[in-house]
Design a protein around this motif. Structure first.
Motif, PDB file in Angstrom:
ATOM      1  N   LEU A 293       0.808  -1.221   0.000  1.00  0.00           N
ATOM      2  CA  LEU A 293       0.000   0.000   0.000  1.00  0.00           C
ATOM      3  C   LEU A 293       0.844   1.276   0.000  1.00  0.00           C
ATOM      4  O   LEU A 293       0.640   2.142  -0.856  1.00  0.00           O
ATOM      5  CB  LEU A 293      -0.965  -0.006   1.189  1.00  0.00           C
ATOM      6  CG  LEU A 293      -2.109  -1.018   1.115  1.00  0.00           C
ATOM      7  CD1 LEU A 293      -2.892  -1.023   2.422  1.00  0.00           C
ATOM      8  CD2 LEU A 293      -3.032  -0.699  -0.053  1.00  0.00           C
TER       9      LEU A 293
ATOM     10  N   ARG B 277       0.675   3.908  -2.959  1.00  0.00           N
ATOM     11  CA  ARG B 277      -0.128   5.077  -2.608  1.00  0.00           C
ATOM     12  C   ARG B 277       0.704   6.279  -2.173  1.00  0.00           C
ATOM     13  O   ARG B 277       0.342   7.427  -2.455  1.00  0.00           O
ATOM     14  CB  ARG B 277      -1.091   4.687  -1.486  1.00  0.00           C
ATOM     15  CG  ARG B 277      -2.003   5.791  -0.986  1.00  0.00           C
ATOM     16  CD  ARG B 277      -2.762   5.338   0.247  1.00  0.00           C
ATOM     17  NE  ARG B 277      -1.850   4.992   1.340  1.00  0.00           N
ATOM     18  CZ  ARG B 277      -2.238   4.389   2.470  1.00  0.00           C
ATOM     19  NH1 ARG B 277      -3.502   4.065   2.642  1.00  0.00           N
ATOM     20  NH2 ARG B 277      -1.350   4.124   3.408  1.00  0.00           N
TER      21      ARG B 277
ATOM     22  N   PHE C 154      -6.183  -1.633  -5.439  1.00  0.00           N
ATOM     23  CA  PHE C 154      -5.714  -0.993  -4.204  1.00  0.00           C
ATOM     24  C   PHE C 154      -6.834  -0.165  -3.579  1.00  0.00           C
ATOM     25  O   PHE C 154      -7.000  -0.154  -2.348  1.00  0.00           O
ATOM     26  CB  PHE C 154      -4.497  -0.112  -4.488  1.00  0.00           C
ATOM     27  CG  PHE C 154      -3.228  -0.877  -4.699  1.00  0.00           C
ATOM     28  CD1 PHE C 154      -2.330  -1.077  -3.662  1.00  0.00           C
ATOM     29  CD2 PHE C 154      -2.928  -1.417  -5.944  1.00  0.00           C
ATOM     30  CE1 PHE C 154      -1.159  -1.778  -3.847  1.00  0.00           C
ATOM     31  CE2 PHE C 154      -1.762  -2.130  -6.145  1.00  0.00           C
ATOM     32  CZ  PHE C 154      -0.870  -2.312  -5.094  1.00  0.00           C
TER      33      PHE C 154
ATOM     34  N   LEU D 290      -8.492  -0.463   0.238  1.00  0.00           N
ATOM     35  CA  LEU D 290      -8.514   0.686   1.143  1.00  0.00           C
ATOM     36  C   LEU D 290      -9.929   1.110   1.538  1.00  0.00           C
ATOM     37  O   LEU D 290     -10.101   1.838   2.525  1.00  0.00           O
ATOM     38  CB  LEU D 290      -7.798   1.874   0.484  1.00  0.00           C
ATOM     39  CG  LEU D 290      -6.280   1.738   0.351  1.00  0.00           C
ATOM     40  CD1 LEU D 290      -5.740   2.750  -0.644  1.00  0.00           C
ATOM     41  CD2 LEU D 290      -5.607   1.899   1.697  1.00  0.00           C
TER      42      LEU D 290
END
Length: 348
Positions: free
Chosen positions: A44, A48, A330, A334
């Motif tokens: 992540l 991100r 992703f 999330l």
């Protein structure tokens, strides 16, 4: 060598599905055609937040597939073989590697972090990292072997588990649910699972938890004060408040294992530290999932657990995407509304 499709991280939230060269292998490597690749929590920040060593990079280290090419000096492997692979690449010559502690290597590389990973059609890995999978284990199941090894390593950091003992697993994500199942596989029956997500707690109960507790609805410290503390406690959520709380939940001379990472400072109240001191608690960390001979019994054990059906992973894989979905996978992980546990790319 030709080209392949891959997800290439080229900036913050910039994961581009594009053609790149197929990796070339050296004499001691194999080329694996990837069939499934899971998204790890450590992926992540790489996708991100820009938490990478360099751009561009192909991430992904929880994968499975089949061998399509073998280096000239590789023995005991063959093309077409169904496999997964350990992503750590230790240097083999530092003091820790020489002492049989590859996870403590000071000069390691890592597939999907320091070198190209498996969110791609092909990935190259050293042959020593290869772990064969049984015919009755699917590629999706085999892509869960890496997180399963993390759970096994964490459980075994507690030492020899006593028969009739009790345990807490704090956190109901992939690692928490796998840690619980490893404890069950090793013979423990009274395993308490703690989380704030009722849907995950329902799954934990289905997979064999003795008792599930929602820490948003009950006072966990009071519960174990009233019902008795446990012998072992495993923190898998990586939440600093829980990391500070958990030593107060085990018996004197009990065991606390920290598997979750530490995103914020952890501050122990004086009375909790006194419990560690006066209770002579065994407190340890658990880092990755490797031992000697490399990659270690965690890896052969995980493959055997899946083959024998002692650990169930099908219901942990809650969302599947083609590689071309890119960052959408992703975003799903999330989004709390999606109730995702393991999000996985499954190659077309």
């Amino acid at each position: 060598m030709g080209t392949m499709k891959a997800l290439v991280v080229e900036g913050i939230k910039k994961i581009n599905y594009k053609s790149v060269p197929i990796p070339e292998i050296n004499d001691h490597e194999v080329l694996v055609k990837v069939h499934a690749c899971g998204i790890c929590g450590s992926d992540l920040p790489r996708a991100r937040d820009g938490g990478v060593h360099s751009y561009p990079i192909i991430i992904g280290h929880e994968f499975s597939g089949e061998i399509t090419q073998i280096g000239s000096k590789v023995k005991n492997l063959k093309t077409g073989q169904r496999v997964t692979a350990a992503p750590l690449i230790p240097c083999t010559h530092c003091a820790n590697c020489s002492a049989g502690q590859p996870a403590m290597c000071t000069q390691y590389s890592f597939v999907g972090s320091r070198q190209s990973g498996a969110m791609a059609e092909f990935v190259s890995v050293p042959s020593i990292n290869i772990v064969p999978i049984a015919d009755n284990v699917t590629y999706e199941q085999a892509a869960c072997i890496e997180p399963l090894t993390v759970a096994i390593h964490g459980v075994e950091r507690a030492g020899i588990l006593k028969s009739g003992a009790s345990a807490i697993v704090y956190g109901c994500g992939t690692i928490g649910l796998l840690t619980m199942q490893c404890l069950l596989a090793k013979g423990l029956e009274r395993i308490y699972i703690i989380d704030i997500d009722d849907s995950k707690l329902v799954l934990a109960k289905k997979l064999g938890a003795h008792k599930t507790l929602n820490s948003a609805k009950i006072n966990i410290s009071n519960y174990f004060f009233e019902h008795g503390k446990v012998d072992y406690a495993f923190e898998t959520a990586g939440v600093n408040i829980l990391q500070a709380q958990i030593p107060a939940l085990v018996k004197k001379m009990g065991h606390v294992v920290y598997i979750g990472t530490v995103p914020r400072d952890v501050t122990f109240p004086a009375e909790t530290f006194e419990l560690i001191l006066r209770g002579e608690l065994n407190v340890t960390g658990s880092w990755m999932s490797y031992s000697a001979p490399f990659p270690g019994g965690e890896w052969s054990g995980a493959a055997e657990y899946l083959q024998a059906g002692k650990v169930k992973v099908d219901e942990l894989v809650t969302h599947r995407f083609p590689l071309s979905a890119g960052y959408q996978a992703f975003e799903t992980l999330l989004d709390k509304k999606q109730e995702a546990i393991k999000v996985m790319y499954v190659m077309e």
